[in-house]
Every structure is written in structure tokens, then in C-alpha cells.
Design an enzyme around this catalytic site. Sequence first.
Site, PDB file in Angstrom:
ATOM      1  N   CYS A 136      41.618  64.849  27.650  1.00  0.00           N
ATOM      2  CA  CYS A 136      41.317  64.150  26.398  1.00  0.00           C
ATOM      3  C   CYS A 136      40.365  65.000  25.549  1.00  0.00           C
ATOM      4  CB  CYS A 136      40.691  62.792  26.686  1.00  0.00           C
ATOM      5  SG  CYS A 136      41.659  61.763  27.817  1.00  0.00           S
ATOM      6  N   CYS A 183      36.566  63.827  25.046  1.00  0.00           N
ATOM      7  CA  CYS A 183      35.782  63.300  26.165  1.00  0.00           C
ATOM      8  C   CYS A 183      34.876  64.338  26.824  1.00  0.00           C
ATOM      9  CB  CYS A 183      36.723  62.696  27.208  1.00  0.00           C
ATOM     10  SG  CYS A 183      35.836  61.836  28.533  1.00  0.00           S
ATOM     11  N   CYS A 195      41.705  44.365  28.215  1.00  0.00           N
ATOM     12  CA  CYS A 195      40.802  44.892  27.200  1.00  0.00           C
ATOM     13  C   CYS A 195      41.360  46.248  26.783  1.00  0.00           C
ATOM     14  CB  CYS A 195      39.385  45.028  27.769  1.00  0.00           C
ATOM     15  SG  CYS A 195      38.220  45.882  26.675  1.00  0.00           S
ATOM     16  N   ARG A 252      35.490  43.986  19.562  1.00  0.00           N
ATOM     17  CA  ARG A 252      34.175  44.479  20.005  1.00  0.00           C
ATOM     18  C   ARG A 252      33.820  45.815  19.346  1.00  0.00           C
ATOM     19  NH1 ARG A 252      35.225  44.308  25.075  1.00  0.00           N
ATOM     20  NH2 ARG A 252      34.440  42.183  25.195  1.00  0.00           N
ATOM     21  N   CYS A 280      34.307  43.626  34.082  1.00  0.00           N
ATOM     22  CA  CYS A 280      35.386  44.442  33.542  1.00  0.00           C
ATOM     23  C   CYS A 280      35.243  45.835  34.131  1.00  0.00           C
ATOM     24  CB  CYS A 280      35.297  44.500  32.016  1.00  0.00           C
ATOM     25  SG  CYS A 280      36.592  45.495  31.222  1.00  0.00           S
ATOM     26  N   CYS A 291      30.477  45.661  32.406  1.00  0.00           N
ATOM     27  CA  CYS A 291      31.617  46.566  32.456  1.00  0.00           C
ATOM     28  C   CYS A 291      31.256  47.826  33.226  1.00  0.00           C
ATOM     29  CB  CYS A 291      32.051  46.935  31.047  1.00  0.00           C
ATOM     30  SG  CYS A 291      32.356  45.502  29.981  1.00  0.00           S
ATOM     31  N   CYS A 305      36.721  64.314  35.527  1.00  0.00           N
ATOM     32  CA  CYS A 305      38.057  63.764  35.304  1.00  0.00           C
ATOM     33  C   CYS A 305      39.047  64.894  35.031  1.00  0.00           C
ATOM     34  CB  CYS A 305      38.038  62.789  34.130  1.00  0.00           C
ATOM     35  SG  CYS A 305      39.644  62.029  33.795  1.00  0.00           S
TER      36      CYS A 305
END
Length: 397
Positions: A124, A127, A258, A339, A198, A164, A120
Amino acid sequence: MSYKLIVSKRLLSTSIGRLNTSSSTSSNVILGKISEFDSSKFNFNIIANDPPSINDINADPIQLALNSSPINTWTKDQIKQIYDTPLYDLIHFSQLQHRKHHNPGEVQLCTLLNIKEGGCTEDCKYCSQSSKNPTGLKASKLLQVDQVMEKARQAAANGSTRFCMGAAWRDMAGRKSNLKRIGEMISTINNELGMETCVTLGMINADQAKILKDAGLTAYNHNIDTSREYYPNIISTRKFDERLQTIQNVQDADIKVCTGGILGMGETSEDHISFLYTLSNMPKHPESLPINKLVSIKGTPLHDELLEIPKDSERHLKFEQVLKTIATARIIMPKSIIRLAAGRYTMKEYEQFICFLAGCNAIFTGERMLTTMCNGWDEDIQMLKNWGLVPMKSFSK
């Protein structure tokens, strides 16, 4: 208006006190015993005047939440009042709210599969999948439909009702063939297994959201991660408002949203309040709200930064901050599914149990999260059995 509540002796005085101050006029509280006296319970009726008005700036925000339809105009001060409520009382009221809007005996079981790992271009700080963070994770190509279906069948067989799928991309620009394949994954899971689906694919525009909707997607995950104020300390390659725009694109396509965040990135309780403020003031509250507890990964900038924070600093996440965030979210966003997500495996079973008392009603379960550990199906099914809980059926919310 008449209410009937069952409360413990310990909570009796605080509960009556709050109820008596919930409006400008006094309320009448009548106590009576249940057949033969029970030392642990009282049965009492509250005969009150009109419930507090949303326009009453002096109204107790907890009583306002308990006696109103979902509110989308919370102030930070109101949320702070709720968040700062003594924890024992806060969990009591969040449990009342939870039972008002949800079946307290049901828990949504979700399984997450990383369908495209690493590489990616975002930066972040937390991450392991960022190409900018030297974590040793190698980028992979998007999985094939049959590979995903094998995992989805396994999840369904183990009781999961929402499947998901996450792909480590900044956005879907120029990924038409990948989006088409993901659409096929979604429709095949829906048609063969009857599971909710999802995906989290980074930023998407209105046209891409429509493609996912046409494929039958149930929900789209796009976390805001943290407060607007703390966000620049965590990410520089994507603006906070860009995240909100993606969420708006998803809602406009009539896909459930979500969205939640990560606790334990060096933020403070004020950031938790601001984080909840953003979510609770969305035009429509998130359908589901994942609460992640940071799993610090060596090689990420945040891993080193957290080591430098003094142990006694508020910026070191404490369990009671997790509980306060969950309970406050339940009170101000009563219909959302909350969740427990990444980092749950670091919690003891009794800590998870308290999170459910505070208003959680969903978990991720299975082989793993995106790149971190996850509690397994067998372990979770036994845990829920111990608590008297059962898996929520697909499309029941």
C-alpha cells in the site's frame, strides 16, 4: 402524506423548488407564521402526492433518499447528482437524513490500538507499516492480553465505547495462535468492560470470521480504501474484489462491517463518487463507515507522488470534497455510522463541526491512531461539550 419542516429564509426558495419538482405532479406549499413572526424561521406544511418511486428514473435522488427505505441500487449518475448539489443545500438535506435515522446529540467515541505494528507484506503506497516502504518503522510482535486490557481500561475510563484493535498483517493464514489470543482480547474486553469491539487483521476467511464471532466481536474493519478504478494506483498485492470477499465473509458470520476509505491519495471527485457507489450498493450497507484524510508519511511512495501534483489540480484534496463525500454518504446510506478517522487532528474545530453537520456521528479519540497522531480524550470531550453532544452508549446502534 404531510410533512412539517423548519428552514432558514436563505434555504426557503431552494427547498420549495426541490419539493415542488420531486414528483411528476405539483405539490402544494402552505406558509404560515409561528405565533409572532420570526425573521429567521418559517413554519410550513407540504401536502404532497405519493413520494418518488425508486423506479422513477426522473426522480430527484435526494428526495428519493429522504422518502425511501435504505436503497442498495444506486447508480453512479444518481450519486453524482447528489454529490454535485450546491454544498449549502447538500448539508441541509444530509442533516435532515441524519436526524431521521440517528439521535443527533450522540457521538460514538472509538479508540484504536495497534496490537501488532509494522512488517506487513502488502505494498500500500500510503502505509508506514508496509515492509516495502522505508519509513523507519520496526515490526513488533502481537501484544499480550494484559497489555491490551490496560489500554482498553484507560479508553473506557475516558468515555470510549468501542475499542478497536489493528494488526499489520496481509491475512490470517497460518496464525491460529494469534487469532486465539485476539479472541481472548475480545471476550475479556466484552466481559469486563462491556465495550463494543472491532478488529482489523487483513483478509479473513469464513472459518476465521466464525472464530471472531464466537469470541463476541462486534465489528470487523476492512476498508476498500478508494474507488475500484483508482485502486490499482495504490495497491498491487491485493485485489479490490479480495477486499469485497473479506467483507462478505464478515457479513456471512453475522459480524457488523466497518468499511470506508482514505481521501487525499491523488484521486478525483469521480473516484469519491465511485467509492460511495461500491459501499452503497453492498447487499447491506456498512454498519460504520470511517472517512480517513490521508496523513502523508515520508518514506511512502505516495508522499513523493503527491508532491509532484500541481497545487491547482483537482487531485489535491479540498475540504469541500471531504464534506461532499460525508454528506452524500449520509444521504444514500442513512443508517450507517459515519466516523471521522485518521487525519482528523489536521482539521480545525470548526471544520470538524461542519463534518458533524454533514452527517458524521463518530470519531476516533485517544492517544494515537495506528501510527499517526490522534486528538486526545480531554480535548474531544470538551469539544463535544461545546457543541452540546454526548458520547453514544455501547451497543445502542
